[in-house]
Design a protein around this motif. Structure first.
Motif, PDB file in Angstrom:
ATOM      1  N   LYS A   3     -18.574   7.655  -7.373  1.00  0.00           N
ATOM      2  CA  LYS A   3     -17.877   8.498  -6.427  1.00  0.00           C
ATOM      3  C   LYS A   3     -18.703   8.654  -5.146  1.00  0.00           C
ATOM      4  N   GLN A   7     -17.856   7.738  -1.285  1.00  0.00           N
ATOM      5  CA  GLN A   7     -17.908   8.730  -0.216  1.00  0.00           C
ATOM      6  C   GLN A   7     -18.796   8.272   0.930  1.00  0.00           C
ATOM      7  N   SER A 175       2.775   4.422  -7.111  1.00  0.00           N
ATOM      8  CA  SER A 175       1.355   4.402  -7.419  1.00  0.00           C
ATOM      9  C   SER A 175       1.114   4.699  -8.904  1.00  0.00           C
ATOM     10  N   ASN A 206      -6.247   9.199  -9.818  1.00  0.00           N
ATOM     11  CA  ASN A 206      -6.288   7.762  -9.574  1.00  0.00           C
ATOM     12  C   ASN A 206      -5.090   7.245  -8.790  1.00  0.00           C
ATOM     13  N   PRO A 209      -4.669   8.283  -3.934  1.00  0.00           N
ATOM     14  CA  PRO A 209      -5.131   7.777  -2.635  1.00  0.00           C
ATOM     15  C   PRO A 209      -4.026   7.350  -1.657  1.00  0.00           C
ATOM     16  N   PHE A 212      -2.742  10.053   0.687  1.00  0.00           N
ATOM     17  CA  PHE A 212      -3.514  10.504   1.853  1.00  0.00           C
ATOM     18  C   PHE A 212      -3.006   9.852   3.137  1.00  0.00           C
ATOM     19  N   LEU A 287      -8.122   2.326   3.086  1.00  0.00           N
ATOM     20  CA  LEU A 287      -7.647   2.449   1.711  1.00  0.00           C
ATOM     21  C   LEU A 287      -6.867   1.229   1.245  1.00  0.00           C
TER      22      LEU A 287
END
Lengths: 295, 321
Positions: A3, A7, A175, A206, A209, A212, A287
């Motif tokens: 993670k 980031q 997704s 999961n 994303p 976003f 992404l």
């Protein structure tokens, strides 16, 4: 990839991408101005005691006849353009963030459940979503408001939400369907994990994303939609500040050459949306694993 | 395949029925048709008469069936405001909207695809970065603002193009067209450009993204390696595959096209259906509102079914369970 690694990679690419930084700075300035509106504006343009008709249609200060404190001139009610813009951005941002939050949450939940359980829930919800989507958010929101009348900002928010949640539901469902096939979901199921744990602990983080990106794009779309609806006269009422309403008033003076009533609120609206879209663009590229990174 | 088509058609019919139910509720309960038809100062007896004459005293399901039966025959009642059949009122406006929308879509599609391919080939060239920046502007400027700015520049300051109306039109059979006169075309330029902008930017970005993904595929590398001329690789091998989603999106954006045509028509006082629906909303002219919604629903759903079927035909990967 851990993670923390993800980031730090995100942060590094954010700092390296000037458009992402510029975009978020623009958005930040707008949010700050909207929050501080009562303290940074010389007058509250919607406080009748502070507004006087004698200052109506004043040009910007650098033109002949311009006067302080009306930096960008005034409109036909004597309201300062800059002050009204700042209050109008407040409305834009309140509507934008409320819709993204409400419609987003609702859509994500529906998408999650429909994608995971399938069956009649999936069939009914997705048929409804497809239909709403076919009519388009803009058209549905216009119909809702045309029929019920834009009585307040709240009604505008509700109407846009009713049309807008499908964007999130469809993305989330797609997704989830993809994530569901992964071995770790199977493994979690095999360990006897309950549905609720599976949904919240494994599927939601999961599968989220892509949402976003939708949030970022949608924020811009909703802000433009509010302005459009208000411009048409079915959005926020005349007693509330709105960039769309300002431009619609300015349109009456277009032949009189009073350009500042249109150009300044228009520029503010575009700048705000461009800022959000710059950020959204970066997010999308970041992404999307299929695109090669810039050298 | 036949089952797939049948299933899509049945779904379409269900949606239309649902829309008709909503329309019936709008017609019956939003604004009292009795008051509107009998007049505000009608006596109790006159109102009862109107209620009976129009069957408004019957049970709800009978009223709905009657509404549906009339609608199927194109009878949606008369406009409360102008007292002429609502359908006629809307159909009279149809050519104006149709011509505007078609010119705008044609413009958006051709410009969007061409620019999208150009940009995808050399994403980091200066010219293409400028095009992309322009497209960001395209999706960031709302349609109504584009329209107003165009009026400001081209009609008010430069005075080269007319700011509103449809100009001189010619009657060809039942169709009133503005495409056959110079004046009509002059009037079309600004609104068509305004309406095209939202789609142009979207199609450009879609084509670019699609081309970038496809150009990285193995089969394109193979095509280059075979020594095929760039024209063939780009247009025949790459663009063909990209065009499927682009065409699909164009078809699926019909709802947006109609929404933005309302905006465009309002700004340019274009005498089309969008302009009419907005005034009808303000006048609570329910028969016109209901007719418009039914007509638009019919058009959008038909478009969607056509797109879905075409898509299924082109793309063998789709399973029609």
């Amino acid at each position: 990839m851990s993670k923390r690694h993800i980031q730090s990679r995100l942060l590094a690419s954010y700092v390296r991408d000037p458009s992402a930084v510029i975009g978020s700075i623009i958005l930040g300035v707008f949010i700050l101005a909207a929050l501080l509106a009562p303290w940074i504006t010389p007058q509250n343009p919607y406080d009748l005691e502070k507004v006087s008709l004698e200052h109506f249609l004043t040009p910007p200060v650098w033109m002949e006849g311009g006067q302080m404190p009306f930096l960008l001139g005034t409109d036909d009610q004597g309201r300062g353009i800059l002050s009204t813009i700042i209050y109008g951005c407040r409305t834009s941002l309140v509507v934008g963030f409320s819709v993204v939050l409400i419609a987003g949450t609702f859509g994500v939940v529906i998408g999650l459940l429909a994608g995971y359980y399938g069956g009649w829930l999936d069939a009914v919800m997705m048929r409804l979503a497809d239909t709403l989507f076919a009519f388009s958010t803009t058209f549905m929101a216009f119909l809702f408001l045309g029929l019920f009348g834009g009585a307040s900002i709240l009604v505008v928010i509700i109407a846009i939400c009713m049309a807008d949640w499908v964007r999130y539901a469809r993305t989330m469902r797609g997704s989830v369907l993809e994530v569901k096939e992964n071995a770790y979901i199977m493994a979690a199921k095999a360990t006897g994990a309950k549905d609720i744990r599976l949904l919240l602990r494994h599927l939601l983080p999961n599968a989220i994303p892509p949402i976003f990106v939708v949030v970022a794009v949608d924020l811009a779309v909703v802000i433009m939609l509010e302005a459009t609806l208000s411009f048409l006269g079915v959005g926020v009422p005349l007693t509330e500040p709105s960039l769309g309403l300002m431009i619609s008033i300015g349109k009456n003076y277009i032949y009189a050459g009073l350009w500042w009533m249109i150009v300044f609120p228009g520029a503010a609206l575009v700048l705000l949306v461009v800022g959000i879209n710059l950020f959204a663009d970066w997010l999308r590229e970041e992404l999307n694993p299929k695109l090669e990174r810039r050298a | 395949m036949a089952t797939y088509i049948a299933r899509r058609l049945i779904q379409g019919v269900i949606v239309i029925l649902a829309v008709s139910m909503i329309c019936f509720v709008i017609f019956r309960y939003m604004g009292d048709p009795v008051v509107t038809m009998a007049g505000r100062y009608a006596t109790f007896q006159e109102r009862a008469e109107v209620r009976r004459a129009f069957g408004l005293d019957q049970p709800m399901y009978i009223q709905y069936v009657r509404f549906l039966w009339n609608a199927a025959q194109g009878n949606f009642g008369k406009s409360y405001v102008s007292r002429v059949p609502a359908l006629g009122l809307i159909l009279e406006r149809f050519p104006a909207t149709f011509e505007l929308a078609m010119v705008a879509v044609g413009l958006a599609f051709s410009a969007g695809v061409v620019l999208g391919v150009l940009v995808a080939l050399k994403p980091y060239a200066l010219r293409n970065r400028l095009i992309m920046a322009g497209s960001l502007g395209g999706i960031s400027i709302p349609t109504f603002l584009i329209g107003i700015l165009l009026i400001m520049v081209f009609a008010v300051y430069l005075g080269v193009l007319p700011p509103f109306g449809r100009g001189e039109t010619v009657q060809v059979g039942f169709w009133r067209t503005g495409l056959l006169t110079v004046d009509g075309i002059k009037h079309l330029i600004l609104p068509a450009f305004t309406l095209a902008m939202f789609q142009l930017a979207v199609l450009l970005r879609l084509t670019r993204a699609g081309m970038r993904e496809v150009l990285a595929e193995e089969y394109i590398k193979t095509a280059w390696a075979k020594g095929l001329p760039p024209r063939v690789v780009i247009f025949k091998h790459a663009l063909r595959n990209v065009l499927i989603p682009v065409v699909t999106i164009t078809g699926l954006q019909f709802g947006e096209l109609i929404a933005y045509s309302i905006v465009t028509e309002t700004i340019f006082q274009w005498p089309g259906m969008g302009n009419l629906i907005l005034t009808s909303f303000f006048e609570t002219d329910q028969p016109v509102v209901v007719t418009y919604i039914m007509l638009v629903a019919f058009i959008i759903i038909t478009m969607n079914i056509i797109v879905d079927i075409l898509y299924a035909l082109i793309n063998p990967k789709i399973r029609y369970e």
